[in-house]
Design a protein around this motif. Structure first.
Motif, PDB file in Angstrom:
ATOM      1  N   VAL A 117      13.800  -0.241 -13.849  1.00 52.71           N
ATOM      2  CA  VAL A 117      14.752  -1.251 -14.303  1.00 52.71           C
ATOM      3  C   VAL A 117      14.541  -1.463 -15.795  1.00 52.71           C
ATOM      4  O   VAL A 117      13.459  -1.853 -16.223  1.00 52.71           O
ATOM      5  CB  VAL A 117      14.583  -2.589 -13.552  1.00 52.71           C
ATOM      6  CG1 VAL A 117      15.648  -3.576 -14.012  1.00 52.71           C
ATOM      7  CG2 VAL A 117      14.639  -2.394 -12.047  1.00 52.71           C
ATOM      8  N   ASP A 118      15.563  -1.193 -16.593  1.00 55.46           N
ATOM      9  CA  ASP A 118      15.488  -1.434 -18.031  1.00 55.46           C
ATOM     10  C   ASP A 118      15.791  -2.904 -18.309  1.00 55.46           C
ATOM     11  O   ASP A 118      16.887  -3.386 -18.015  1.00 55.46           O
ATOM     12  CB  ASP A 118      16.501  -0.559 -18.773  1.00 55.46           C
ATOM     13  CG  ASP A 118      16.156   0.921 -18.669  1.00 55.46           C
ATOM     14  OD1 ASP A 118      14.963   1.233 -18.555  1.00 55.46           O
ATOM     15  OD2 ASP A 118      17.086   1.744 -18.681  1.00 55.46           O
ATOM     16  N   VAL A 119      14.804  -3.601 -18.861  1.00 57.43           N
ATOM     17  CA  VAL A 119      14.962  -5.023 -19.161  1.00 57.43           C
ATOM     18  C   VAL A 119      15.022  -5.195 -20.676  1.00 57.43           C
ATOM     19  O   VAL A 119      14.095  -4.778 -21.380  1.00 57.43           O
ATOM     20  CB  VAL A 119      13.796  -5.849 -18.578  1.00 57.43           C
ATOM     21  CG1 VAL A 119      13.995  -7.338 -18.864  1.00 57.43           C
ATOM     22  CG2 VAL A 119      13.676  -5.603 -17.079  1.00 57.43           C
TER      23      VAL A 119
ATOM     24  N   ARG B  39      15.182 -10.743 -18.350  1.00 59.32           N
ATOM     25  CA  ARG B  39      14.406 -10.851 -17.109  1.00 59.32           C
ATOM     26  C   ARG B  39      15.190 -10.218 -15.962  1.00 59.32           C
ATOM     27  O   ARG B  39      16.416 -10.038 -16.047  1.00 59.32           O
ATOM     28  CB  ARG B  39      14.124 -12.321 -16.775  1.00 59.32           C
ATOM     29  CG  ARG B  39      15.368 -13.130 -16.448  1.00 59.32           C
ATOM     30  CD  ARG B  39      15.074 -14.615 -16.306  1.00 59.32           C
ATOM     31  NE  ARG B  39      16.275 -15.358 -15.921  1.00 59.32           N
ATOM     32  CZ  ARG B  39      16.549 -15.736 -14.673  1.00 59.32           C
ATOM     33  NH1 ARG B  39      15.695 -15.462 -13.681  1.00 59.32           N
ATOM     34  NH2 ARG B  39      17.664 -16.405 -14.399  1.00 59.32           N
ATOM     35  N   ILE B  40      14.459  -9.865 -14.922  1.00 66.23           N
ATOM     36  CA  ILE B  40      15.072  -9.350 -13.702  1.00 66.23           C
ATOM     37  C   ILE B  40      15.426 -10.535 -12.805  1.00 66.23           C
ATOM     38  O   ILE B  40      14.539 -11.277 -12.371  1.00 66.23           O
ATOM     39  CB  ILE B  40      14.133  -8.374 -12.967  1.00 66.23           C
ATOM     40  CG1 ILE B  40      13.823  -7.166 -13.854  1.00 66.23           C
ATOM     41  CG2 ILE B  40      14.763  -7.911 -11.655  1.00 66.23           C
ATOM     42  CD1 ILE B  40      12.810  -6.209 -13.243  1.00 66.23           C
ATOM     43  N   VAL B  41      16.697 -10.721 -12.566  1.00 68.93           N
ATOM     44  CA  VAL B  41      17.157 -11.826 -11.726  1.00 68.93           C
ATOM     45  C   VAL B  41      17.021 -11.462 -10.243  1.00 68.93           C
ATOM     46  O   VAL B  41      16.616 -12.293  -9.425  1.00 68.93           O
ATOM     47  CB  VAL B  41      18.625 -12.185 -12.055  1.00 68.93           C
ATOM     48  CG1 VAL B  41      19.146 -13.273 -11.122  1.00 68.93           C
ATOM     49  CG2 VAL B  41      18.751 -12.608 -13.508  1.00 68.93           C
ATOM     50  N   ALA B  42      17.358 -10.242  -9.914  1.00 62.43           N
ATOM     51  CA  ALA B  42      17.284  -9.807  -8.515  1.00 62.43           C
ATOM     52  C   ALA B  42      17.062  -8.300  -8.483  1.00 62.43           C
ATOM     53  O   ALA B  42      17.539  -7.566  -9.351  1.00 62.43           O
ATOM     54  CB  ALA B  42      18.576 -10.161  -7.772  1.00 62.43           C
TER      55      ALA B  42
ATOM     56  N   GLU C 285      19.211  -9.988 -16.625  1.00 61.38           N
ATOM     57  CA  GLU C 285      19.783 -10.967 -17.545  1.00 61.38           C
ATOM     58  C   GLU C 285      19.149 -10.796 -18.909  1.00 61.38           C
ATOM     59  O   GLU C 285      17.926 -10.645 -19.023  1.00 61.38           O
ATOM     60  CB  GLU C 285      19.537 -12.378 -17.016  1.00 61.38           C
ATOM     61  CG  GLU C 285      20.366 -13.454 -17.662  1.00 61.38           C
ATOM     62  CD  GLU C 285      20.186 -14.806 -16.966  1.00 61.38           C
ATOM     63  OE1 GLU C 285      19.237 -15.526 -17.338  1.00 61.38           O
ATOM     64  OE2 GLU C 285      20.968 -15.108 -16.054  1.00 61.38           O
ATOM     65  N   ASP C 286      19.966 -10.779 -19.984  1.00 65.24           N
ATOM     66  CA  ASP C 286      19.402 -10.630 -21.324  1.00 65.24           C
ATOM     67  C   ASP C 286      19.038 -11.989 -21.909  1.00 65.24           C
ATOM     68  O   ASP C 286      19.167 -13.032 -21.244  1.00 65.24           O
ATOM     69  CB  ASP C 286      20.362  -9.867 -22.238  1.00 65.24           C
ATOM     70  CG  ASP C 286      21.688 -10.598 -22.462  1.00 65.24           C
ATOM     71  OD1 ASP C 286      21.760 -11.810 -22.225  1.00 65.24           O
ATOM     72  OD2 ASP C 286      22.658  -9.929 -22.887  1.00 65.24           O
TER      73      ASP C 286
ATOM     74  N   ALA D 263      24.304 -11.629 -17.490  1.00 67.52           N
ATOM     75  CA  ALA D 263      23.766 -10.872 -16.354  1.00 67.52           C
ATOM     76  C   ALA D 263      24.545  -9.577 -16.180  1.00 67.52           C
ATOM     77  O   ALA D 263      25.778  -9.554 -16.316  1.00 67.52           O
ATOM     78  CB  ALA D 263      23.833 -11.709 -15.083  1.00 67.52           C
ATOM     79  N   ARG D 264      23.816  -8.511 -15.851  1.00 65.71           N
ATOM     80  CA  ARG D 264      24.434  -7.202 -15.621  1.00 65.71           C
ATOM     81  C   ARG D 264      23.968  -6.646 -14.277  1.00 65.71           C
ATOM     82  O   ARG D 264      22.794  -6.755 -13.939  1.00 65.71           O
ATOM     83  CB  ARG D 264      24.087  -6.225 -16.745  1.00 65.71           C
ATOM     84  CG  ARG D 264      24.734  -6.589 -18.077  1.00 65.71           C
ATOM     85  CD  ARG D 264      24.259  -5.685 -19.214  1.00 65.71           C
ATOM     86  NE  ARG D 264      24.994  -5.957 -20.446  1.00 65.71           N
ATOM     87  CZ  ARG D 264      24.711  -6.930 -21.292  1.00 65.71           C
ATOM     88  NH1 ARG D 264      23.700  -7.748 -21.036  1.00 65.71           N
ATOM     89  NH2 ARG D 264      25.442  -7.103 -22.385  1.00 65.71           N
TER      90      ARG D 264
END
Length: 874
Positions: free
Chosen positions: A448-450, A455-458, A471-472, A477-478
């Motif tokens: 997962v590219d953050v 952050r990683i939301v899900a 989410e940046d 959110a993407r």
């Protein structure tokens, strides 16, 4: 003929037979997916059914062949049977799949779907797969008459042919000949193999008196196998190693799909590397066999080495992404470099494990043979274990435990098959400790590219894909699938919403809409905001449905829209199986290079959608021009026009970086339904009940609505010209689209420019005949302005300096407005830049605003800004 020549001929026949076998598997898997769908259960059911049929053939026919004195007849009959059933399936596949599709239904229960997918595929392919399972045992028995049994050599040759088969079908036969003709090539190979065997080999092959003392058995004589486990235990080992071997393949392919491009070529390379390693391992064992003195010890060491190799292959997965990026850069780009890089990361994960798998299978089957167990039974139980691997590891264990832990369990499974005494040696406890360390001290196999500050939301590891919401730092959110395919973001409401509103507003009075593809849910969710519209949305991945809840906030919601029903199903199968009729059907802009997506752009699918439209229905197929080359776009347009001859093309927006093109079609071409009635469109715009007015999405009036049309039917026909249609049999999109994914040779804005220069539209092609001529001229001027607007954008260099930007765009955009004062996309940015310019040059801002007010006095924005800056103290 000398025995050496016969042996070479036997190896050649095994290569040809292996080529045909994998060729059939590629063809039949793609054909079955057309009715099964691409849900995880369906995809894995085909694998299980194929292996299951081969296992049945080896187990059922193997003992009979073993006892026969005329094994060459068995071999020839099996090859001919495969050929005849391959021919039969050219006729039977379509009606059989239609019948099974009806039985399965649009939304089958998971258990019913799995049972029907497995049983239907198993029975449909059974005559051929049973015969396939007997060809290798039959050839092995043919050559045993000369006292030179060489299981490993024949297995290596057959697997080498399979390598050629998968590469030949994926890179050459299917793209050029199509599925049916590729199957015909395989039919010819089977027939040649059967006839050649009858000519080359003697009719009789005498039975050996004592199978345990047959010289030349890989694994040497029965004496060397005296310490090996008895036959039943050996068969158990063969079953479990087959299960673990394919389980490892399923898991690695699943993980590498997050790194590789996930195209038809990706899977061809992964499978080819897997088969190459297996063939080399079997061939190496065939050369080692004379050195074996203790079969039990060798078996334990092979199992331990295989466990360690699986752990090393697993460890390579963490570095696969970086390795692939480095290789593509080092090799200078291009499709060849990209595919080769995928082959290298596959080699890192598969090379050593599959080499050990090939040697281990050869050793276990040789020892079983030396103990009186026929090779057919050995192959059968090994393949039976392989058949169970897909549902066990793919459906049950991976979603529950994650890929890393399941891969560690596979390695431990190999160690568990070693003898108890072997656990006192470092050959076994070394890999066991490494497995524990890998399980405890390594991160999950998740890519997962953050972005910085994000952050990683899900994150959810599903059966077929890993789905994440990231989410940046700005809170945008993407949604991503396998970290490769972005499905939208919370900041794209304008563009995503337009992809819903444009087709929905072009229909005079829609009450029921179907959206194929969910993504973030913004597009179909925007349509569901219409209080008079019921929306059904079909999404393949359940994990995407779960992730979409993180984007409800776009509509100021904390829960789903009650007017929207989200269905977890394959879009293509749903369209063919449902009996519902829809006023509007909108198909998402699926990335055509991704595996399986090309089937959503075929003539057959477009016709199936047409059958689901209500009498005044409208179908909109969105196409991601930023992910398409012009040649592939032409093929898709050609396919669409075969189903909708009066189709027209529209743009979702004026974006140059991510242009999205839509194809519009109606079910009743006899009434020239491609034309739109201006009066009804005005009524639709005036009476819509959206909480956000269409103007918020840039659809201010009928000009902004119809102004998105870029091509009429005649222009589209010229654009498509002689391009090959994308059909179920000739899936040109699946094999052509990856080119631009692997090695983009043009920018999206350049492809948009080529498209815009190649097409045109006339009012008579789009507007009803009773349209006021004066208004039609205004519409034609709007289209000219839009064309000029896009041309202007090609040369603009983005800048934060408003004076620099105005120096580039002021006069070009004013010229666009002079062409059509109705063209708001040129008006609004000039108003905004004039307001910003007033902070540094009031006189220049006033001059620009005055000119805008003169060109289009009906719009108040320029005059309002002019009054505001005139009233402000300076």
């Amino acid at each position: 003929m000398a025995e050496a020549a016969r042996h070479r001929a036997a190896l050649l026949l095994m290569v040809a037979s292996g080529f045909a076998g994998l060729g059939y598997q590629v063809v039949w898997t793609q054909q079955c997916a057309l009715w099964l769908g691409h849900e995880s259960a369906s995809v894995l059911a085909v694998v299980a059914a194929f292996f299951g049929g081969i296992a049945l053939g080896a187990l059922w026919l193997g003992p009979r062949i073993e006892r026969s004195e005329r094994p060459v007849r068995w071999y020839a009959v099996c090859e001919v049977a495969i050929a005849l059933w391959g021919l039969a399936l050219l006729v039977l596949m379509s009606p059989a799949s239609d019948w099974l599709l009806v039985r399965m239904g649009a939304q089958p229960a998971p258990l019913w779907q799995w049972v029907l997918a497995f049983c239907g595929t198993f029975l449909l392919l059974l005559p051929a797969t049973v015969a396939m399972g007997a060809t290798l045992p039959a050839m092995e028995r043919v050559m045993s008459g000369a006292g030179a049994r060489s299981i490993a050599a024949f297995y290596a040759a057959n697997t080498s042919g399979a390598v050629l088969g998968v590469l030949g079908t994926a890179f050459w036969l299917v793209p050029r000949l199509g599925l049916a003709h590729t199957a015909a090539v395989c039919v010819a190979l089977n027939l040649l193999c059967g006839l050649a065997a009858l000519v080359v080999f003697p009719a009789r092959s005498p039975l050996a008196a004592n199978r345990a003392d047959v010289p030349g058995v890989p694994g040497v004589s029965g004496a060397s196998c005296a310490t090996a486990p008895p036959g039943r235990a050996m068969l158990c080992r063969l079953t479990i190693t087959g299960l673990l071997g394919i389980g490892y393949e399923v898991l690695v392919v699943r993980v590498l799909s997050q790194v590789a491009e996930d195209t038809v070529y990706t899977f061809a390379m992964l499978l080819a590397v897997y088969l190459v390693g297996t063939a080399l391992g079997a061939a190496a064992y065939a050369r080692w066999r004379h050195r074996v003195s203790d079969a039990q010890a060798l078996g334990d060491r092979l199992l331990a080495c295989l466990a360690m190799a699986c752990l090393m292959g697993t460890a390579s997965l963490w570095a696969s992404e970086s390795l692939q990026v480095w290789l593509r850069a080092a090799w200078g780009g291009g499709m060849g470099a990209a595919v080769a890089a995928e082959g290298v990361i596959a080699l890192a994960a598969f090379g050593l494990p599959t080499f050990a798998m090939g040697a281990l299978f050869s050793h276990l089957s040789a020892c079983a043979s030396a103990q009186g167990v026929g090779f057919g039974r050995s192959l059968g139980v090994n393949t039976l274990g392989a058949a169970a691997a897909a549902p066990l590891f793919g459906v049950l264990l991976t979603p529950a435990l994650g890929p890393k832990l399941v891969l560690v369990l596979i390695a431990l499974g190999y160690l568990a098959l070693t003898a108890r005494a072997a656990w006192r040696t470092p050959w076994v406890w070394g890999p066991a400790l490494a497995a524990v360390a890998l399980a405890v001290w390594t991160p999950p196999l998740a890519f997962v590219d953050v972005p910085q500050g994000g952050r990683i939301v899900a994150y959810r590891d599903g059966i077929m894909a890993a789905v994440s919401v990231v989410e940046d730092a700005d809170g945008v959110a993407r949604l991503r699938i396998n970290n490769r395919q972005q499905e939208g973001s919370s900041a794209t409401l304008l563009v995503d919403g337009r992809q819903a509103l444009l087709p929905v507003l072009l229909h005079p009075a829609p009450h029921k809409a179907l959206f194929l593809g969910l993504g973030t849910g913004v597009t179909s969710g925007a349509a569901a905001e219409d209080p008079s519209l019921q929306v059904d949305t079909v999404e393949l991945l359940p994990e995407v449905i779960d992730a979409a809840q993180h984007f409800w906030r776009v509509f100021d919601r904390t829960g789903p829209n009650p007017r929207q029903t989200i269905l977890a199903a394959d879009a293509r199968r749903f369209v063919r199986a449902t009996d519902q009729r829809y006023d509007v059907i909108v198909s998402d802009n699926f990335q055509p290079a991704r595996s399986g997506s090309g089937a959503l752009y075929t003539v057959e699918h477009f016709r199936a959608v047409k059958a689901r439209l209500a009498p005044e229905g409208l179908f909109c197929q969105w196409l991601p021009l930023h992910q398409l080359d012009i040649a592939t776009l032409r093929s898709i347009v050609q396919s669409f026009l075969i189903a909708y001859p009066k189709g027209v093309a529209i743009l979702a927006s004026n974006s140059l970086e991510t242009p999205v093109v839509g194809l519009l079609g109606h079910p009743d071409e006899a009434q020239q339904a491609g034309r739109f009635d201006l009066t009804r469109l005005r009524q639709r715009l005036a009476a819509n009940g959206f909480p956000r007015a269409p103007a918020a999405f840039g659809i201010t009036d009928e000009f902004a609505l119809l102004g998105n049309v870029i091509a009429g039917p005649e222009a589209l026909q010229r654009f498509a010209a002689d391009a090959p249609a994308n059909t179920d049999d000739l899936p040109v999109v699946a094999y052509a689209a990856p080119r631009i994914t692997y090695a983009p040779d043009t920018a999206p804005r350049d492809r948009l420019a080529v498209l815009m220069q190649s097409v045109s539209v006339a009012p008579s092609e789009v507007l009803a005949t009773q349209t006021d001529p004066a208004w039609a001229r205004r519409m034609a001027a709007y289209w000219q302005a839009r064309q000029r607007f896009i041309e202007v954008g090609q040369g603009v260099r983005p800048s934060g300096d408003v004076q620099d930007m105005l120096a580039q765009v002021r006069e070009p955009l004013l010229s666009v407005l002079r062409l059509s004062p109705d063209f708001r996309p040129a008006y609004e940015p000039l108003v905004g830049m004039a307001a910003a310019l007033a902070r540094v040059d009031v006189d220049a801002a006033r001059a620009l605003l005055s000119e805008l007010d003169r060109i289009q006095p009906a719009w108040p924005e320029a005059g309002q800004v002019l009054q505001r800056i005139s009233a402000a103290p300076h």
